[in-house]
Design a protein around this motif. Structure first.
Motif, mmCIF file in Angstrom:
data_model
loop_
_atom_site.group_PDB
_atom_site.id
_atom_site.type_symbol
_atom_site.label_atom_id
_atom_site.label_comp_id
_atom_site.label_asym_id
_atom_site.label_seq_id
_atom_site.Cartn_x
_atom_site.Cartn_y
_atom_site.Cartn_z
ATOM 1 N N MET A 146 -31.428 2.316 14.419
ATOM 2 C CA MET A 146 -30.895 0.996 14.120
ATOM 3 C C MET A 146 -31.468 0.395 12.833
ATOM 4 N N HIS A 151 -26.090 2.177 7.622
ATOM 5 C CA HIS A 151 -25.239 3.058 8.398
ATOM 6 C C HIS A 151 -23.783 2.782 8.151
ATOM 7 N N THR A 191 -23.397 4.331 24.368
ATOM 8 C CA THR A 191 -24.333 3.252 24.675
ATOM 9 C C THR A 191 -25.708 3.894 24.878
ATOM 10 N N GLU A 199 -20.198 5.796 19.020
ATOM 11 C CA GLU A 199 -21.217 6.566 19.716
ATOM 12 C C GLU A 199 -21.586 5.907 21.037
ATOM 13 N N ARG A 209 -28.470 0.420 21.840
ATOM 14 C CA ARG A 209 -27.252 0.560 21.036
ATOM 15 C C ARG A 209 -26.053 0.335 21.945
ATOM 16 N N ALA A 229 -19.973 -3.133 20.608
ATOM 17 C CA ALA A 229 -20.253 -1.886 19.884
ATOM 18 C C ALA A 229 -19.537 -1.880 18.542
ATOM 19 N N ASN A 254 -21.401 -4.227 16.278
ATOM 20 C CA ASN A 254 -22.698 -3.634 15.925
ATOM 21 C C ASN A 254 -22.555 -2.614 14.782
ATOM 22 N N ARG A 255 -21.488 -1.798 14.806
ATOM 23 C CA ARG A 255 -21.292 -0.820 13.729
ATOM 24 C C ARG A 255 -20.818 -1.524 12.460
ATOM 25 N N GLY A 300 -22.144 0.578 23.206
ATOM 26 C CA GLY A 300 -21.141 1.642 23.075
ATOM 27 C C GLY A 300 -20.057 1.460 24.117
ATOM 28 N N SER A 322 -35.168 1.479 18.583
ATOM 29 C CA SER A 322 -34.379 2.677 18.370
ATOM 30 C C SER A 322 -34.355 2.932 16.870
ATOM 31 N N ARG A 347 -23.398 -3.380 10.325
ATOM 32 C CA ARG A 347 -24.210 -2.485 9.507
ATOM 33 C C ARG A 347 -23.432 -1.979 8.302
ATOM 34 N N VAL A 352 -29.561 -5.060 17.843
ATOM 35 C CA VAL A 352 -28.145 -4.814 18.139
ATOM 36 C C VAL A 352 -27.252 -5.701 17.275
#
Ligand code: TXA
Ligand code: MG
Length: 531
Positions: A230, A234, A180, A178, A193, A321, A324-325, A195, A227, A328, A215
């Motif tokens: 976050m 996820h 930024t 997704e 976030r 990014a 970060n994903r 991206g 945000s 999670r 982040v």
């Protein structure tokens, strides 16, 4: 509801999609990042349906998508001039900018905040649909809430078929993660976030920005997410995902030593070494990893594996990014195999004198990890408890604490259940062991000892530099056990016979130590010499 399948190559299909949107319906549309689930952003009732279809928490605001700069002024309190600077460089593209909102934005979109997130996508189909509908489109990722975001039409259908009016096939998303998200509502601007547009790219326009702690790290209890998205769990497959740091050699050794069905989520060309693997992009190429990431996370579940170990991306550029994903999807579990001191695995049959050897090694400055303690700690982890309760029944938790005796009673009666118990607890023990190894490293230990009766049955060998087994003659062991535990000969024999035979231990070990009472110091030298 029947979900209409549309194809972006067909102009009439795009017109149909735009009609549905104008009439308050929901259409999943392709964008260059991920598929979005779109509704008319100015229609609060339509937007409500997005939350229902996705099962999305109501306090998580949506991004409003536009096709031209002129559409923005009515949506915001004031057009910040920096928006034009950003737009000039990075729009249309994978960047979302947050500004103070105007009254035109319904509360459903902003989830009660006084700001609105705006993005101008570059995907030609997304742009055409916005243009044809004549409306700004609110669109979160078109996945069921909590699942990996969809990067193909099949992913959307898997998650939302029958829950939305239509989906447009526009091919595979090129960026793959997704957009930024940066807010201009703080001073300095804050990255919420990461991206496809990197921190460096943002700073080239905005000067120094700050990066939200969410982040890279888990928010602490009660800490507010700037945000809201976050703070939610996820991108999580059903399998237990763990990120593995370190080079490929240590990753390979680690994976091949796993006792439970584990899936290797690795870089291109690395999969051939593993039985179950998914490659998710080229090493050192964040953009290619971003492109393959969500498809890979979805495939983890199809593989049926209970655990997945993911090679760690470089946490930089677009890799930020990806990380970060991943962090999670891994519920913030990371194993760092970049270990600079030797790790000795120690085991042996009961009465062979394993503890004596451990003590002598400690006297030689070797840090001893107590695996019994780690096993107890592992079952205190709320996630491990939840997963055990899921399988063995909620009543194994009494006042928030695991009833270990009851768990053992249920698990040990059945090999399948025992396997499940091990597959849940062992990886956590290994993770905790690695954590402790790093602590020992920091405190200056020259080597670490992992003393475990079931070393060869566990995954702990995957982190050992070499293994040692202690053996002693049967009569000597018998006598030691009777004396140590004040038990009869028959009882001692029962214990001894419950274990695997000596051959099993010696065949699996790199070093065999004879401990019949004599020359033990010479035997210890065999180990010290190997460090
Ligand atoms: O690439 C993307 O951004 C995709 C495509 C479809 O455009 N959309 C997307 O939307 O990822 P969604 O809803 O899955 O993620 C939006 C993120 C969430 O983390 C949300 O909390 C945050 O943006 N967000 C939206 N509005 C916000 C606001 N006013 N303040 C702070 N965060 C906001
Ligand atoms: Mg999302």
């Amino acid at each position: 509801m029947k979900t209409l399948r549309l194809n972006s190559k067909n102009k009439n299909d795009l017109i149909t999609a735009a009609d549905i949107l104008r009439n308050g319906g929901l259409v999943a549309i392709p964008t260059e990042t991920v598929y979005g689930l779109a509704a008319n952003a100015l229609d609060g009732e339509a937007v409500k349906e997005i939350f229902i279809a996705k099962g999305r928490p109501n306090d998580n605001p949506l991004i409003v998508h536009v096709a031209s700069l002129e559409e923005i002024a009515p949506l915001v309190e004031e057009v910040d001039p920096r928006l034009y600077d950003l737009a000039e460089k990075y729009w249309p593209g994978p960047l979302t900018v947050i500004l103070k909102k105007s009254d035109a934005i319904p509360d459903e979109v902003s989830a009660g905040l006084d700001t609105v997130a705006i993005r101008m996508p570059s995907h030609p189909d997304a742009r055409e649909i916005i243009r044809l509908s004549g409306k700004p489109l609110a669109a979160p990722s078109a996945n069921a809430s909590g699942r990996p975001s969809p990067t193909s039409v099949d992913h959307v259908i898997t998650d939302l078929d029958g829950r939305i009016d239509a989906v447009i096939d526009g091919g595979i998303c090129s960026v793959g993660v997704e957009s930024t998200v940066v807010t201009l509502a703080t001073t300095p601007p804050t990255l919420l976030r990461p991206g496809g547009i990197t921190v460096e790219q943002l700073e080239a326009v905005l000067g120094k920005i700050s990066v939200s702690p969410a982040v890279l790290e888990q928010l602490k209890e009660g800490e507010k997410a700037e945000s809201p998205g976050m703070k939610y769990k996820h991108y999580a497959p059903k399998a237990r995902v763990t990120i593995v740091k370190g080079n490929f050699e240590s990753y390979k050794k680690f994976l091949l030593a796993q006792k439970h069905s584990a899936c290797a989520v690795c870089f291109d060309g690395e999969g051939k070494y593993f039985e179950n693997y998914i490659e998710y992009g080229a090493e050192n190429d964040g953009a290619s990893q971003a492109h393959g990431l969500f498809e890979a996370l979805r495939k983890v579940d199809e593989s049926g594996c209970e655990t997945a170990f993911v090679r760690c991306p470089i946490i930089d550029g677009v890799g930020l990014a990806v990380y970060n994903r991943l962090i999670r999807s891994a519920a913030f579990r990371v194993i760092d195999l970049d270990i600079s001191i030797p790790v000795i695995g120690l085991t042996g049959q009961t009465g062979a004198g394993k503890s004596t050897v451990a003590l002598l090694l400690e006297e030689n400055g070797i840090y001893n990890i107590d695996t019994d303690l780690l096993a107890r700690k592992a079952v205190e982890n709320p996630e491990v408890i939840a997963s055990l309760a899921d399988y063995f029944g909620n009543d194994i938790i009494v006042d928030g604490v695991l009833d270990r005796r009851e768990l053992a009673r249920r698990a040990f009666s059945d090999p399948v259940k025992q396997k499940k118990l091990n597959a849940t607890v062992h990886p956590e023990v290994t993770r905790l062991a690695v954590e402790e190894i790093h602590n020992a490293e920091k405190s200056g230990a020259k080597a670490v000892l992992i003393d475990a009766a079931l070393l060869f049955e566990s995954d702990l060998t995957s982190i050992c530099s070499f293994t040692v087994t202690v053996v002693a003659d049967k009569e000597i062991r018998l006598e030691r056990i009777m004396r140590r535990d004040s038990i009869s000969k028959d009882d001692a024999l029962i214990r001894m016979n419950a274990q695997k035979d000596e051959k099993y231990y010696t065949e699996n070990a790199d070093i065999v130590i004879q401990n019949n009472g004599e020359n033990i110091n010479d035997e210890i030298k065999k180990i010290i010499g190997k460090l």
